[in-house]
Scaffold this motif. Structure first.
Motif, PDB file in Angstrom:
ATOM      1  N   VAL A 285       7.889   0.121 -17.844  1.00  0.00           N
ATOM      2  CA  VAL A 285       7.984  -0.224 -16.289  1.00  0.00           C
ATOM      3  C   VAL A 285       6.869  -0.216 -15.685  1.00  0.00           C
ATOM      4  O   VAL A 285       6.564  -1.147 -14.699  1.00  0.00           O
ATOM      5  N   VAL A 286       5.988   0.903 -15.753  1.00  0.00           N
ATOM      6  CA  VAL A 286       4.639   1.044 -15.030  1.00  0.00           C
ATOM      7  C   VAL A 286       3.755  -0.382 -15.382  1.00  0.00           C
ATOM      8  O   VAL A 286       2.895  -0.965 -14.635  1.00  0.00           O
ATOM      9  N   LEU A 287       3.845  -0.658 -16.573  1.00  0.00           N
ATOM     10  CA  LEU A 287       2.798  -1.718 -17.232  1.00  0.00           C
ATOM     11  C   LEU A 287       3.257  -2.843 -16.362  1.00  0.00           C
ATOM     12  O   LEU A 287       2.461  -3.919 -16.032  1.00  0.00           O
ATOM     13  N   ASP A 288       4.501  -3.212 -16.271  1.00  0.00           N
ATOM     14  CA  ASP A 288       5.165  -4.426 -15.858  1.00  0.00           C
ATOM     15  C   ASP A 288       4.953  -4.764 -14.409  1.00  0.00           C
ATOM     16  O   ASP A 288       5.037  -5.848 -13.730  1.00  0.00           O
ATOM     17  N   ASN A 289       4.753  -3.487 -13.631  1.00  0.00           N
ATOM     18  CA  ASN A 289       4.602  -3.331 -12.220  1.00  0.00           C
ATOM     19  C   ASN A 289       2.951  -3.093 -11.870  1.00  0.00           C
ATOM     20  O   ASN A 289       2.889  -2.996 -10.447  1.00  0.00           O
ATOM     21  N   LEU A 290       2.023  -3.056 -12.601  1.00  0.00           N
ATOM     22  CA  LEU A 290       0.915  -2.783 -12.311  1.00  0.00           C
ATOM     23  C   LEU A 290       0.296  -3.777 -11.348  1.00  0.00           C
ATOM     24  O   LEU A 290      -0.492  -3.562 -10.234  1.00  0.00           O
ATOM     25  N   HIS A 291       0.749  -5.096 -11.301  1.00  0.00           N
ATOM     26  CA  HIS A 291       0.079  -6.104 -10.479  1.00  0.00           C
ATOM     27  C   HIS A 291       0.402  -5.977  -8.938  1.00  0.00           C
ATOM     28  O   HIS A 291      -0.232  -6.581  -8.079  1.00  0.00           O
ATOM     29  N   HIS A 292       1.636  -5.123  -8.960  1.00  0.00           N
ATOM     30  CA  HIS A 292       1.720  -4.811  -7.145  1.00  0.00           C
ATOM     31  C   HIS A 292       0.440  -4.137  -6.634  1.00  0.00           C
ATOM     32  O   HIS A 292       0.302  -4.144  -5.401  1.00  0.00           O
ATOM     33  N   LEU A 293      -0.261  -3.505  -7.429  1.00  0.00           N
ATOM     34  CA  LEU A 293      -1.425  -2.739  -6.800  1.00  0.00           C
ATOM     35  C   LEU A 293      -2.459  -3.553  -6.329  1.00  0.00           C
ATOM     36  O   LEU A 293      -3.274  -3.488  -5.358  1.00  0.00           O
ATOM     37  N   VAL A 294      -2.471  -4.873  -6.711  1.00  0.00           N
ATOM     38  CA  VAL A 294      -3.410  -6.007  -6.250  1.00  0.00           C
ATOM     39  C   VAL A 294      -2.666  -7.236  -5.737  1.00  0.00           C
ATOM     40  O   VAL A 294      -3.674  -7.991  -5.033  1.00  0.00           O
ATOM     41  N   ASN A 295      -1.543  -7.190  -5.356  1.00  0.00           N
ATOM     42  CA  ASN A 295      -1.158  -8.212  -4.651  1.00  0.00           C
ATOM     43  C   ASN A 295      -0.491  -7.749  -3.330  1.00  0.00           C
ATOM     44  O   ASN A 295      -1.023  -6.780  -2.767  1.00  0.00           O
ATOM     45  N   ARG A 296       0.223  -8.709  -2.476  1.00  0.00           N
ATOM     46  CA  ARG A 296       0.704  -8.496  -1.331  1.00  0.00           C
ATOM     47  C   ARG A 296       1.736  -7.607  -1.037  1.00  0.00           C
ATOM     48  O   ARG A 296       2.506  -7.634   0.118  1.00  0.00           O
ATOM     49  N   SER A 297       2.052  -6.632  -1.986  1.00  0.00           N
ATOM     50  CA  SER A 297       3.586  -5.916  -2.106  1.00  0.00           C
ATOM     51  C   SER A 297       3.407  -4.918  -0.982  1.00  0.00           C
ATOM     52  O   SER A 297       2.077  -4.395  -0.514  1.00  0.00           O
ATOM     53  N   SER A 298       4.346  -4.090  -0.395  1.00  0.00           N
ATOM     54  CA  SER A 298       4.135  -3.068   0.525  1.00  0.00           C
ATOM     55  C   SER A 298       3.632  -1.992   0.032  1.00  0.00           C
ATOM     56  O   SER A 298       3.462  -1.972  -1.092  1.00  0.00           O
ATOM     57  N   TRP A 299       3.194  -1.203   0.946  1.00  0.00           N
ATOM     58  CA  TRP A 299       2.427   0.046   0.792  1.00  0.00           C
ATOM     59  C   TRP A 299       3.240   1.005  -0.070  1.00  0.00           C
ATOM     60  O   TRP A 299       3.058   1.672  -1.116  1.00  0.00           O
ATOM     61  N   ARG A 300       4.632   0.849   0.091  1.00  0.00           N
ATOM     62  CA  ARG A 300       5.741   1.814  -0.511  1.00  0.00           C
ATOM     63  C   ARG A 300       5.618   1.415  -1.995  1.00  0.00           C
ATOM     64  O   ARG A 300       5.567   2.404  -2.809  1.00  0.00           O
ATOM     65  N   ILE A 301       5.724   0.354  -2.205  1.00  0.00           N
ATOM     66  CA  ILE A 301       5.908  -0.314  -3.937  1.00  0.00           C
ATOM     67  C   ILE A 301       4.480   0.168  -4.402  1.00  0.00           C
ATOM     68  O   ILE A 301       4.550   0.847  -5.565  1.00  0.00           O
ATOM     69  N   LYS A 302       3.426   0.129  -3.877  1.00  0.00           N
ATOM     70  CA  LYS A 302       2.045   0.179  -4.448  1.00  0.00           C
ATOM     71  C   LYS A 302       2.008   1.732  -4.708  1.00  0.00           C
ATOM     72  O   LYS A 302       1.294   2.305  -5.510  1.00  0.00           O
ATOM     73  N   PHE A 303       2.295   2.449  -3.863  1.00  0.00           N
ATOM     74  CA  PHE A 303       2.251   3.773  -3.913  1.00  0.00           C
ATOM     75  C   PHE A 303       3.225   4.469  -4.964  1.00  0.00           C
ATOM     76  O   PHE A 303       3.187   5.417  -5.909  1.00  0.00           O
ATOM     77  N   HIS A 304       4.621   3.830  -5.333  1.00  0.00           N
ATOM     78  CA  HIS A 304       5.337   4.025  -6.065  1.00  0.00           C
ATOM     79  C   HIS A 304       4.872   3.858  -7.521  1.00  0.00           C
ATOM     80  O   HIS A 304       4.816   4.449  -8.590  1.00  0.00           O
TER      81      HIS A 304
END
Length: 431
Positions: A285-304
């Motif tokens: 799940v972490v690997l699948d969602n790493l892209h959120h760190l560099v896209n326009r996702s909300s800060w809460r998703i990035k922090f998660h």
């Protein structure tokens, strides 16, 4: 090179310690606020939403009857409660026990549906099949070994009603009902209490950040259908669905009074298999969602994502590296007593090694402090035996996480390379 690795490990451990202190501070604020609030029960439940409780069960004849009875006896309007139990690819008497319960006079007229399926997809597939029959405004999930307290569902839905536009899901607390069985179950209890009463409360208080557990939670029916149901390729479907909810701008709220008991592993082999599966799923799940760190996702998703990534990758690697250096250095020092010509490959400048020992000591102190803060917040659990166990568990139980993490990561890589099929491994139950 040895100095560099050690310094990086020390810095990482200090960051992990600071993170733990921050979360503990949030937990303390949450606990103080909760203690000041007076718990009241609603007089009228007619305004509460309709709920479909879904229970996936794979060969659960030992516990399924008790679980469904606990659910049917909850303090919630019967006409607002639908219960769907999925006997998933069962080869035992799970379905027969459910049908016997369904036909009993005690539950005559109750909205209880039993699905017998032979499909694929494990727990996620079972939940998706049940979703097609769900009529409630909210979906509630309980595992087959759950024993929710009478007001658990009431507390979950009441929390949801506080911010109906913001809260896409609400989760409660899970407690080990067999916590006194042996040393392993007692250690699992300490872990569970600490996660529930420190990590969950701290993250919710500070960041309004929650994660769906595998059981004892509710999610909007419309939202789960919008998402497309549960991911049948995910090993930890609860973590995966948490990210999907956050991506849609919804929060996962904590309802601390909503408690349910569950059965924890009593054998080391069962525990290792369960936790290795969880770790492997969370790695993915972490690997699948790493892209959120560099896209326009909300800060809460990035922090998660960052929180999971640091916990499962960065901090874990730092601890493993520091452990290897520390143990290897001790071994070489012992050998040098008998053969002074032997020189350790890890030679450090100045007091670098001393700083590692200090960092470890602080990490141990924070570890014990977190557990005892959690125990103090749980009635009846703060006692001498648990205090001693909290001190001992760091050197025994918690070290299993290193082995589990390494095995899980290796297993995930092998799965990707070989294309090995993921399976739903059911935790062994005890009668």
């Amino acid at each position: 090179m040895a100095d560099f690795l050690l310094i990086i490990s020390i810095i990482s451990i200090w960051i992990a310690v600071c993170q733990s202190i921050l979360i503990m501070a949030g937990a303390i604020v949450f606990i103080r606020k909760q203690n000041r609030e007076q718990l009241t029960m609603p007089d009228n439940l007619e305004d509460f939403p309709t709920v479909t409780v879904m229970v996936p069960a794979h060969n659960e004849e030992l516990v399924i009857t008790s679980t469904v009875e606990h659910i049917l006896q909850m303090n919630y309007p019967e006409h607002k409660l639908q219960v769907i139990v999925i006997a998933d690819n069962c080869t035992d008497n799970t379905a027969a026990k459910l049908k016997s319960l369904q036909s009993s006079a005690s539950y005559e007229g109750r909205n209880l549906l039993i699905l017998e399926r032979t499909g694929t997809g494990g727990k996620s597939g079972a939940l998706n099949d049940a979703l097609e029959h769900a009529t409630g405004e909210w979906i509630c999930i309980y595992d087959a070994d759950a024993a929710p307290e009478k007001n658990a569902l009431l507390f979950l839905t009441r929390k949801a009603m506080e911010e109906p536009e913001k809260y896409g899901a609400v989760f409660g607390r899970n407690k080990a009902r067999n916590r006194g069985q042996n040393f392993l179950s007692r250690c699992i209890n300490l872990e569970l209490v600490t996660i529930q009463r420190v990590h969950h409360t701290g993250l919710w208080q500070l960041f309004k950040l929650g994660t769906i557990p595998g059981t004892n939670f509710i999610v909007k029916s419309s939202l789960i259908r919008e998402i497309g149901g549960w991911d049948e390729d995910a090993i930890t479907e609860d973590t995966a669905i948490s990210f999907e909810i956050l991506m849609r701008g919804q929060l996962i709220a904590l309802a601390p009074q909503a408690e349910a008991y569950q059965q924890e592993p009593e054998k080391l082999s069962v525990y290792m298999k369960q936790r290795e599966r969880w770790a492997k799923g969370n790695y993915q799940v972490v690997l699948d969602n790493l892209h959120h760190l560099v896209n326009r996702s909300s800060w809460r998703i990035k922090f998660h994502v960052l929180y999971y990534a640091t916990s499962y990758f960065w901090f874990m690697i730092a601890i493993i590296v520091s452990d290897i250096i520390f143990v290897a250095n001790i071994i070489y020092q012992i050998i040098a007593l008998f053969n002074p010509a032997v020189i350790s490959p890890f030679q450090f400048q100045g007091d670098v090694y001393v700083f590692l020992v200090i960092a470890w000591a602080l990490m141990y102190y924070i570890y014990v402090l977190q557990i005892n803060l959690a125990l103090a917040a749980d009635i009846g659990q703060s006692n001498t035996r648990n205090f001693i166990l909290s001190c001992v568990s760091y050197f025994t139980y918690s070290q299993l996480f290193l082995l589990i993490s390494v095995k899980a990561f290796a297993g995930m890589l092998i799965d990707k390379i070989t294309g090995r099929e993921k399976k739903w491994y059911k935790t062994q139950r005890f009668g």
